[in-house]
Design an enzyme around this catalytic site. Structure first.
Site, PDB file in Angstrom:
ATOM      1  N   CYS A   2       0.814  -1.207   0.000  1.00 19.65           N
ATOM      2  CA  CYS A   2       0.000   0.000   0.000  1.00 19.65           C
ATOM      3  C   CYS A   2       0.846   1.256   0.000  1.00 19.65           C
ATOM      4  O   CYS A   2       2.052   1.227   0.184  1.00 19.65           O
ATOM      5  CB  CYS A   2      -0.905   0.057   1.236  1.00 19.65           C
ATOM      6  SG  CYS A   2      -2.017  -1.327   1.428  1.00 19.65           S
ATOM      7  N   ASP A  31      17.147  -5.931 -15.803  1.00 20.34           N
ATOM      8  CA  ASP A  31      15.831  -5.871 -15.169  1.00 20.34           C
ATOM      9  C   ASP A  31      16.032  -5.982 -13.666  1.00 20.34           C
ATOM     10  O   ASP A  31      17.110  -6.341 -13.184  1.00 20.34           O
ATOM     11  CB  ASP A  31      14.921  -6.985 -15.680  1.00 20.34           C
ATOM     12  CG  ASP A  31      13.446  -6.685 -15.463  1.00 20.34           C
ATOM     13  OD1 ASP A  31      13.127  -5.607 -14.934  1.00 20.34           O
ATOM     14  OD2 ASP A  31      12.610  -7.532 -15.820  1.00 20.34           O
ATOM     15  N   ASP A  32      14.966  -5.673 -12.897  1.00 24.28           N
ATOM     16  CA  ASP A  32      15.105  -5.645 -11.441  1.00 24.28           C
ATOM     17  C   ASP A  32      15.022  -7.017 -10.799  1.00 24.28           C
ATOM     18  O   ASP A  32      15.514  -7.214  -9.694  1.00 24.28           O
ATOM     19  CB  ASP A  32      14.048  -4.725 -10.816  1.00 24.28           C
ATOM     20  CG  ASP A  32      12.644  -5.164 -11.179  1.00 24.28           C
ATOM     21  OD1 ASP A  32      12.117  -6.065 -10.503  1.00 24.28           O
ATOM     22  OD2 ASP A  32      12.078  -4.633 -12.139  1.00 24.28           O
ATOM     23  N   CYS A  54      16.190  -5.817   5.054  1.00 28.32           N
ATOM     24  CA  CYS A  54      15.655  -7.172   5.065  1.00 28.32           C
ATOM     25  C   CYS A  54      15.917  -7.810   3.711  1.00 28.32           C
ATOM     26  O   CYS A  54      15.524  -7.268   2.674  1.00 28.32           O
ATOM     27  CB  CYS A  54      14.153  -7.154   5.357  1.00 28.32           C
ATOM     28  SG  CYS A  54      13.394  -8.799   5.309  1.00 28.32           S
ATOM     29  N   TYR A  90      12.797  -1.729  -6.513  1.00 29.93           N
ATOM     30  CA  TYR A  90      11.629  -1.757  -7.385  1.00 29.93           C
ATOM     31  C   TYR A  90      10.450  -0.902  -6.934  1.00 29.93           C
ATOM     32  O   TYR A  90       9.876  -0.166  -7.722  1.00 29.93           O
ATOM     33  CB  TYR A  90      11.160  -3.214  -7.552  1.00 29.93           C
ATOM     34  CG  TYR A  90       9.871  -3.368  -8.314  1.00 29.93           C
ATOM     35  CD1 TYR A  90       9.805  -3.068  -9.673  1.00 29.93           C
ATOM     36  CD2 TYR A  90       8.707  -3.789  -7.681  1.00 29.93           C
ATOM     37  CE1 TYR A  90       8.618  -3.198 -10.386  1.00 29.93           C
ATOM     38  CE2 TYR A  90       7.519  -3.928  -8.391  1.00 29.93           C
ATOM     39  CZ  TYR A  90       7.481  -3.624  -9.740  1.00 29.93           C
ATOM     40  OH  TYR A  90       6.322  -3.747 -10.438  1.00 29.93           O
ATOM     41  N   SER A 122      11.409  -0.064 -14.063  1.00 22.28           N
ATOM     42  CA  SER A 122      12.348  -0.132 -12.949  1.00 22.28           C
ATOM     43  C   SER A 122      13.720  -0.662 -13.331  1.00 22.28           C
ATOM     44  O   SER A 122      14.648  -0.604 -12.529  1.00 22.28           O
ATOM     45  CB  SER A 122      11.759  -0.988 -11.815  1.00 22.28           C
ATOM     46  OG  SER A 122      11.365  -2.245 -12.316  1.00 22.28           O
ATOM     47  N   CYS A 165       7.789 -13.900   1.214  1.00 17.37           N
ATOM     48  CA  CYS A 165       7.855 -12.707   2.059  1.00 17.37           C
ATOM     49  C   CYS A 165       6.607 -12.654   2.928  1.00 17.37           C
ATOM     50  O   CYS A 165       5.500 -12.930   2.461  1.00 17.37           O
ATOM     51  CB  CYS A 165       7.940 -11.447   1.197  1.00 17.37           C
ATOM     52  SG  CYS A 165       7.885  -9.911   2.152  1.00 17.37           S
ATOM     53  N   GLY A 210      -0.117   0.728  -5.220  1.00 24.37           N
ATOM     54  CA  GLY A 210      -1.336  -0.060  -5.104  1.00 24.37           C
ATOM     55  C   GLY A 210      -2.357   0.391  -6.117  1.00 24.37           C
ATOM     56  O   GLY A 210      -2.674   1.577  -6.193  1.00 24.37           O
ATOM     57  N   CYS A 258      12.738  -3.114   3.965  1.00 28.35           N
ATOM     58  CA  CYS A 258      12.674  -3.985   2.798  1.00 28.35           C
ATOM     59  C   CYS A 258      13.560  -3.409   1.697  1.00 28.35           C
ATOM     60  O   CYS A 258      13.344  -2.284   1.235  1.00 28.35           O
ATOM     61  CB  CYS A 258      11.234  -4.097   2.310  1.00 28.35           C
ATOM     62  SG  CYS A 258      11.056  -4.959   0.730  1.00 28.35           S
ATOM     63  N   ASN A 291       0.162   0.364   5.727  1.00 30.88           N
ATOM     64  CA  ASN A 291       1.031  -0.212   4.698  1.00 30.88           C
ATOM     65  C   ASN A 291       1.907  -1.259   5.373  1.00 30.88           C
ATOM     66  O   ASN A 291       2.658  -0.943   6.300  1.00 30.88           O
ATOM     67  CB  ASN A 291       1.914   0.876   4.066  1.00 30.88           C
ATOM     68  CG  ASN A 291       2.973   0.288   3.158  1.00 30.88           C
ATOM     69  OD1 ASN A 291       2.773  -0.757   2.544  1.00 30.88           O
ATOM     70  ND2 ASN A 291       4.105   0.958   3.062  1.00 30.88           N
ATOM     71  N   GLY A 292       1.808  -2.507   4.925  1.00 29.23           N
ATOM     72  CA  GLY A 292       2.625  -3.566   5.507  1.00 29.23           C
ATOM     73  C   GLY A 292       1.850  -4.857   5.630  1.00 29.23           C
ATOM     74  O   GLY A 292       0.819  -5.058   4.977  1.00 29.23           O
ATOM     75  N   CYS A 315      13.800 -12.671   1.460  1.00 34.60           N
ATOM     76  CA  CYS A 315      13.310 -13.319   0.246  1.00 34.60           C
ATOM     77  C   CYS A 315      14.452 -13.882  -0.590  1.00 34.60           C
ATOM     78  O   CYS A 315      14.240 -14.731  -1.453  1.00 34.60           O
ATOM     79  CB  CYS A 315      12.460 -12.359  -0.576  1.00 34.60           C
ATOM     80  SG  CYS A 315      13.289 -10.819  -1.010  1.00 34.60           S
TER      81      CYS A 315
END
Length: 492
Positions: free
Chosen positions: A12, A367-368, A455, A264, A305, A404, A41, A258, A118-119, A458
């Site tokens: 979000c 690419d990302d 973090c 991204y 991105s 994640c 979002g 994150c 958001n989260g 992932c």
């Protein structure tokens, strides 16, 4: 993002404004800010306006310009309103229904509260079950509603909303950046590890703005003041016009944002934790050029991105930068969410190779990330069809191998192309001449001006906190469907 058929999404974007001078149309300001945050979002959005202590709002499924028609926005415009909050949502926790759209407005014995989140909470399922056992009735399936219940319950017991929020933070685990509006206060909250960004801006005529990214501050003419610290509760009191904070939850040693905010999620023109997102992505490209050099004629990026990292790769390697793809900006969500055949064709419709840039050339394609690999393979085929002599794929993130739990919508582990495969095996699937990922050593060095760690769970599987029950990213919907036999679902 490589996989248009399954792109990564971030939960979000949140926004809040307090205009002390009373010169702003706060609903219109929230609308402009949400436009700037639309990339965070695209499933639903909402705005809540505080008019002399009376909070009303509108929220619905759709993009900002779809939900807030001139008539709807006009109905929210109040000349005496000094505060507003706004939200754009992509669901990773909770189903895609209007009931989960935000801001969530709660009316209780001590007044009204509007909350934006958001989260993703890692203990949301446990907290929800506890609340249900105590008689709570949920109208949606998002973890935001869990936070609303807890804050409201603590507010009724303790009086002050900021103390109620602090008490609620005692039991929350996971990622959460909040903007909360009461009758007289606008409050920003960030979880103690600081997984998701949240910043503070100042208005020229007096007042403050809270937003997920600084690009939203720019959209309303605010000036970036600072970031909300991990664990901090920042309060704007409309009675005094002052900004104050509570830092009872600050100071954790395991602060970690994150890292995908820089790779991204965030807009390139945003400043997060004191670092430029654009510069961080260029640095990723520089690291890639150092780690995975190759003889080539041109460097191109996958829009959007991958472009910044491609520029960094070009600058570091000395290989000329070129525009290799044109992105069709007029493809809406309806097309991408249509039939399977449409999704499979989405890459060719969304991207078209620039033949004059790549024909007969040895191409470095940046690419990302690679999620499932299917779209990466299609993009590489586009270049070969356009006459590229060689395609060397470079990825500005390490391989995705683990799920994640903090708000990034990574698909099930079995769908990740990097899980259980070597780089050579992945390269065989996508069909590049060579493949190189950014190392985990360098990914945490992209934004060196920040005061927090990152973090990388992932990529590494090392989580600071993990749910006791691992279901799906849509944990509450699974909760409703996977109860013990004989136990009724909510509403039955």
């Amino acid at each position: 993002m490589s996989d248009f058929a399954y792109p990564l999404h971030e939960e979000c974007g949140v926004f809040g404004i307090y205009d002390r001078a009373g010169t702003e149309d706060v609903a219109a300001a929230a609308y402009s800010a949400l436009y700037a945050l639309q990339h965070r979002g695209q499933e639903s959005c909402g705005i809540a306006v505080n008019d002399d202590g009376v909070i009303n709002g509108h929220r619905d499924l759709g993009l900002v310009n779809e939900v807030f028609t001139p008539a709807v926005l006009g109905s929210l415009a109040k000349p005496t309103a000094h505060m507003a909050t706004g939200h754009v949502r992509y669901a990773t926790s909770g189903s895609r229904v209007r009931a989960n759209a935000q801001p969530m407005i709660v009316r209780h014995g001590r007044g009204t509260m509007a909350l934006c989140h958001n989260g993703n909470l890692t203990n949301a399922l446990e907290l929800r079950r506890q609340l249900e056992n105590e008689g709570a009735i949920f109208h949606g399936s998002s973890d935001t509603e869990v936070i609303c219940y807890l804050v409201t319950r603590n507010r009724l017991r303790m009086g002050s909303i900021e103390i109620a929020i602090s008490k609620t933070m005692d039991v929350l685990e996971g990622a959460y950046s909040l903007v909360v509006m009461s009758a007289t206060k606008l409050i920003a909250v960030r979880d103690p590890r600081g997984y998701r960004p949240l910043c503070i801006g100042t208005l020229p005529g007096g007042g403050y703005v809270f937003a997920s990214e600084s690009c939203a501050l720019d959209a309303v003419g605010a000036t970036l003041l600072r970031d909300v610290e991990p664990g901090e509760i920042v309060i704007t009191d409309t009675k005094t016009g002052e900004l104050r904070s509570i830092k009872d939850h600050c100071g954790r040693p395991d602060r970690q944002m994150c890292v995908f905010e820089f790779i991204y999620f965030a807009r390139p023109d945003s400043i997060i934790e004191g670092s430029s997102v654009h510069e961080a992505r260029k640095q990723a490209g520089r690291f890639l050029a150092q780690e995975h050099p190759v003889e080539a004629d041109v460097v191109i990026g996958v829009p959007d991105s991958g472009l910044d990292a491609a520029l960094g790769y070009s600058q570091e390697s000395g290989i000329p930068y070129g525009i290799g793809f044109i992105k069709n900006k007029y493809i809406g969500r309806t097309f991408i969410q249509g039939s399977q055949k449409q999704r499979e064709n989405s890459v060719r419709i969304k991207l078209n190779a620039v033949t004059s840039t790549v024909k007969g050339k040895r191409v470095v394609l940046v690419d990302d990330s690679i999620v499932r690999g299917t779209t990466s393979a299609r993009i590489i085929k586009l270049l070969r069809d356009a006459g590229a002599k060689e395609v060397h794929f470079r990825v500005s993130a390490p391989p995705f191998k683990y799920p994640c739990y903090f708000g990034t919508d990574i698909p099930d582990q079995k769908l990740l192309v990097a899980t259980g495969r070597t780089v050579d095996q992945i390269n065989e699937i996508i069909g590049a001449d060579t493949l190189g990922y950014l190392s985990t050593e360098h990914v945490v060095q992209l934004a060196q001006n920040t005061n927090c760690g990152f973090c990388t769970a992932c990529f590494t599987g090392k989580y600071a906190v993990k749910p006791e029950e691992v279901l799906s990213t849509d944990i509450h919907e699974r909760h409703l469907n996977d109860r013990p036999k004989g136990e009724k679902k909510l509403g039955e």
